[in-house]
Design a protein around this motif. Structure first.
Motif, short mmCIF file in Angstrom:
data_model
loop_
_atom_site.label_atom_id
_atom_site.label_comp_id
_atom_site.label_asym_id
_atom_site.label_seq_id
_atom_site.Cartn_x
_atom_site.Cartn_y
_atom_site.Cartn_z
N LEU A 11 -6.99 7.24 -11.70
CA LEU A 11 -7.08 5.89 -12.26
C LEU A 11 -5.84 5.07 -11.91
N LEU A 12 -4.68 5.68 -11.95
CA LEU A 12 -3.46 4.99 -11.53
C LEU A 12 -3.59 4.51 -10.09
N THR A 13 -4.09 5.38 -9.22
CA THR A 13 -4.28 5.01 -7.82
C THR A 13 -5.17 3.79 -7.69
N GLU A 14 -6.27 3.77 -8.42
CA GLU A 14 -7.20 2.62 -8.37
C GLU A 14 -6.54 1.36 -8.89
N ASN A 28 -5.68 -1.88 -6.55
CA ASN A 28 -6.23 -3.21 -6.88
C ASN A 28 -5.13 -4.24 -7.02
N SER A 29 -4.05 -3.87 -7.65
CA SER A 29 -2.94 -4.79 -7.85
C SER A 29 -2.37 -5.24 -6.51
N VAL A 30 -2.17 -4.29 -5.61
CA VAL A 30 -1.61 -4.60 -4.30
C VAL A 30 -2.58 -5.46 -3.49
N ARG A 31 -3.86 -5.17 -3.55
CA ARG A 31 -4.86 -5.88 -2.73
C ARG A 31 -5.27 -7.24 -3.29
N HIS A 32 -5.30 -7.38 -4.61
CA HIS A 32 -5.94 -8.56 -5.20
C HIS A 32 -5.03 -9.48 -6.00
N SER A 33 -3.77 -9.13 -6.19
CA SER A 33 -2.89 -10.00 -6.99
C SER A 33 -1.95 -10.80 -6.10
N VAL A 89 0.83 -1.20 0.00
CA VAL A 89 0.00 0.00 0.00
C VAL A 89 0.87 1.26 0.00
N ALA A 90 2.01 1.21 0.66
CA ALA A 90 2.91 2.36 0.71
C ALA A 90 3.43 2.75 -0.67
#
Length: 136
Positions: A44-47, A51-56, A16-17
């Motif tokens: 959009l980059l933030t989203e 998502n990448s950090v949380r779901h991959s 997340v950091a």
């Protein structure tokens, strides 16, 4: 056929950091080209990074990495976020009953609403989620 001009690419820890680090990096790149939708691009980059950090799988492993690549061509900005994909079979999708007033679950809905196009594909190295923003 013309190609995209790469503005920059950065690899970051899948944490997340890294979200504000990705934003800062891309803000600096966009300052250099003066894209009229830089604020939308940063949202959009933030989203996509979140998502990448949380779901991959990148975010599920202590040494996971993500890559952000930004390209520009004829006024269109192209954003790629590359991660390890998901061994759980989870695929990027817009939540069907997204509530615009909710505090979560709106990431890809926002991407769909604000971008001129978006999508994802698998590679041998993982998954790429991308979006494009035309200059309005």
């Amino acid at each position: 056929m013309s190609t995209l001009g790469l503005l920059g690419q950065v690899e970051l820890p899948a944490q997340v950091a890294s979200v504000p680090q990705a934003r800062s990096y891309v803000r600096d790149l966009l300052d250099g080209v003066g894209h009229p939708r830089a604020d939308d691009a940063l949202l959009l980059l933030t989203e996509l990074v979140t998502n990448s950090v949380r779901h991959s799988d990148s975010g599920r492993t202590p040494d996971g990495r993500i890559t952000v690549a930004i390209a520009h061509h004829n006024g269109t900005l192209h954003i790629d976020v590359i991660d390890a994909g998901s061994s759980t079979g989870q695929r990027p999708r817009v939540c069907p009953d997204t509530d615009p007033d909710s505090s979560g679950g709106r990431g890809l809905w926002l991407v769909q609403q604000l971008s001129s196009d978006w999508g994802w594909y698998e590679t041998s190295a993982g998954r790429v989620v991308w979006c494009q923003l035309g200059g309005r």
